[in-house]
Write an enzyme that holds these catalytic residues in place. Structure first.
Site, PDB file in Angstrom:
ATOM      1  N   HIS A 178       0.829  -1.206   0.000  1.00 54.69           N
ATOM      2  CA  HIS A 178       0.000   0.000   0.000  1.00 54.69           C
ATOM      3  C   HIS A 178       0.864   1.257   0.000  1.00 54.69           C
ATOM      4  CE1 HIS A 178       1.077  -0.589   4.220  1.00 54.69           C
ATOM      5  NE2 HIS A 178       0.789   0.685   4.428  1.00 54.69           N
TER       6      HIS A 178
ATOM      7  N   ASP B 290       0.382   4.850   1.987  1.00 54.48           N
ATOM      8  CA  ASP B 290      -0.413   5.244   3.150  1.00 54.48           C
ATOM      9  C   ASP B 290      -1.558   6.180   2.780  1.00 54.48           C
ATOM     10  OD1 ASP B 290       1.124   3.818   5.104  1.00 54.48           O
ATOM     11  OD2 ASP B 290       2.682   5.335   4.911  1.00 54.48           O
TER      12      ASP B 290
ATOM     13  N   HIS C 182       4.668   0.146  -0.115  1.00 53.98           N
ATOM     14  CA  HIS C 182       5.479  -0.620   0.824  1.00 53.98           C
ATOM     15  C   HIS C 182       4.650  -1.704   1.490  1.00 53.98           C
ATOM     16  CE1 HIS C 182       3.676   2.576   3.298  1.00 53.98           C
ATOM     17  NE2 HIS C 182       3.762   1.739   4.318  1.00 53.98           N
TER      18      HIS C 182
ATOM     19  N   ARG D 254       4.960   6.430  13.460  1.00 52.50           N
ATOM     20  CA  ARG D 254       4.977   7.060  12.129  1.00 52.50           C
ATOM     21  C   ARG D 254       4.477   8.492  12.209  1.00 52.50           C
ATOM     22  NH1 ARG D 254       0.957   4.616   7.956  1.00 52.50           N
ATOM     23  NH2 ARG D 254      -0.269   6.524   8.263  1.00 52.50           N
TER      24      ARG D 254
END
Length: 395
Positions: free
Chosen positions: A179, A181, A328, A343
């Site tokens: 995906h 993000d 990723h 994150r």
């Protein structure tokens, strides 16, 4: 005739036990091993039951446009700079991210835009320093479903797995985990950072795949065709997954159409912008055609090693990647070990198609690979005309 299992040990599973499965990508882990002595317990997952207003469009100042193209301030301060593959990934030693000047931050933004993802190790700065760096690149995103730390900090996305919840391989395929993000947002993220607090001795790696390299690998006719298409990116499955797990959805889910090929504002390079996690269909084409194209592109993302780089995490490792040009996926191979990371996710600009980019900037969007070959002194016209001799492959 199909074979029939007759041994007692091969009896079919009880459907009641298999009816309720949770895809870990859409249903974030609520597991907690109960270790109150854990050093980073205050950053364990928390799901506040609050409601946020829909996001509105915001101005983003692309910092890579302010950078010295040679990146002299940043690279001269490094002990070592290693490009990990030709297409994607650079590791830098000797840089303290907490001490960067604005000029170095601008150059870092450009380097991340060019290389897709940049890695640093032994970074001691805390989440507040990580947020400050991310905020320099753009206004910070607040996720509608995934956890924040127990101590608060709504702009922090917590990645956490421990022994209390084992991944269920019946609930997902590895391809589905790839995906970019929150690509369903109107202004999806730009230069995003993840810092690992605790990780397994081995396993739990993350892989990134380059949208630039995927675009460059396609035939010229297919490139042009894709440049004229848009695709739907959806938050629905993620919201439904949270609700199925009994978790709050803090902002109403949306679906957004983005160009299938977008142009990065700092590099001017074209990148395929779809991902298995959130892209649902191509707009304006028959469903069979949409399914076939997306299936092909998804498999290229997940299976073609020429587009990928793989990173082994250590405590205090940080990756900064540009969600506009890479996808990723992490490996789920480390249970029952703890893997815990934080994150910070700045918004990027609203994605621009090739035609929109060229119309608004007056510049011509480019193919990254052709630009690299030009820099290497190769005759691109010869390459495109098929004049170069094909070669065999040896491993």
């Amino acid at each position: 005739m199909a074979p029939v299992a007759t041994e007692k040990g091969l009896a079919p599973p009880d459907l009641k036990d298999t009816a309720k499965v949770f895809n870990p990508f859409y249903s974030p882990s609520i597991g907690d091993d109960g270790d109150k002595a854990y050093r980073f317990a205050e950053f364990k997952p928390h799901f506040p039951d609050v409601t946020w207003e829909p996001l509105t469009e915001i101005e983003v100042n692309e910092r890579g446009l302010h950078a010295d193209p040679q990146k002299k301030h940043l690279l001269s301060a490094a002990k070592k700079v290693r490009h990990l593959t030709p297409a994607i990934g650079t590791e830098i030693d000797g840089i303290d991210l907490s001490q960067l000047s604005d000029a170095q931050k601008d150059e870092l933004a450009l380097l991340v835009a060019e290389r897709g993802v940049v890695f640093f190790r032994d970074q001691e700065f805390d989440i507040y320093g990580q947020l400050d760096l991310a905020r320099y690149f753009g206004p910070l995103h607040k996720h509608a479903t995934t956890p924040i730390p127990k101590k608060g900090l709504e702009e922090v996305h917590v990645v956490y797995n421990d022994s209390s919840r084992r991944p269920d391989p019946t609930a997902f395929s590895k391809l589905e985990l790839w995906h970019s993000d929150v690509s369903y947002e109107v202004q999806p993220p730009g230069a995003t950072s993840l810092k690992v607090l605790t990780g397994p001795e081995f396993g739990g790696d993350t892989l990134w795949s380059s949208g630039y390299a995927l675009y460059s690998s396609l035939s010229p006719g297919f490139q042009v065709y894709l440049e004229g298409l848009g695709a739907v990116h959806s938050a629905v499955a993620q919201a439904e997954g949270a609700r199925a797990a009994g978790l709050p959805v803090r902002r109403k889910e949306i679906e957004t159409i983005h160009p299938l090929v977008r142009v990065h504002p700092a590099t001017g390079w074209k990148s395929v912008y779809i991902n298995p996690g959130f892209t649902r269909r191509i707009v304006g084409v028959p469903k069979a055609e949409s399914d076939a194209i997306l299936s092909f592109l998804f498999r290229q993302i997940s299976e073609n090693p020429d587009f990928q780089v793989r990173f082994k995490w250590e405590p205090n490792s940080i990756a900064i990647w540009d969600n506009r040009v890479v996808t990723h996926s992490a490996t789920f191979d480390f249970w029952p070990a703890v893997r815990h990371a934080l994150r910070a996710t700045p918004h990027g600009e609203k994605p621009l198609s090739v035609s929109e980019y060229e119309k608004t900037t007056g510049k011509k969007a480019k193919d990254r690979q052709l630009e690299i070959w030009k820099q290497q002194g190769l005759d691109v016209d010869q390459i495109l005309n098929g004049s170069t001799k094909p070669r065999g492959y040896n491993d």
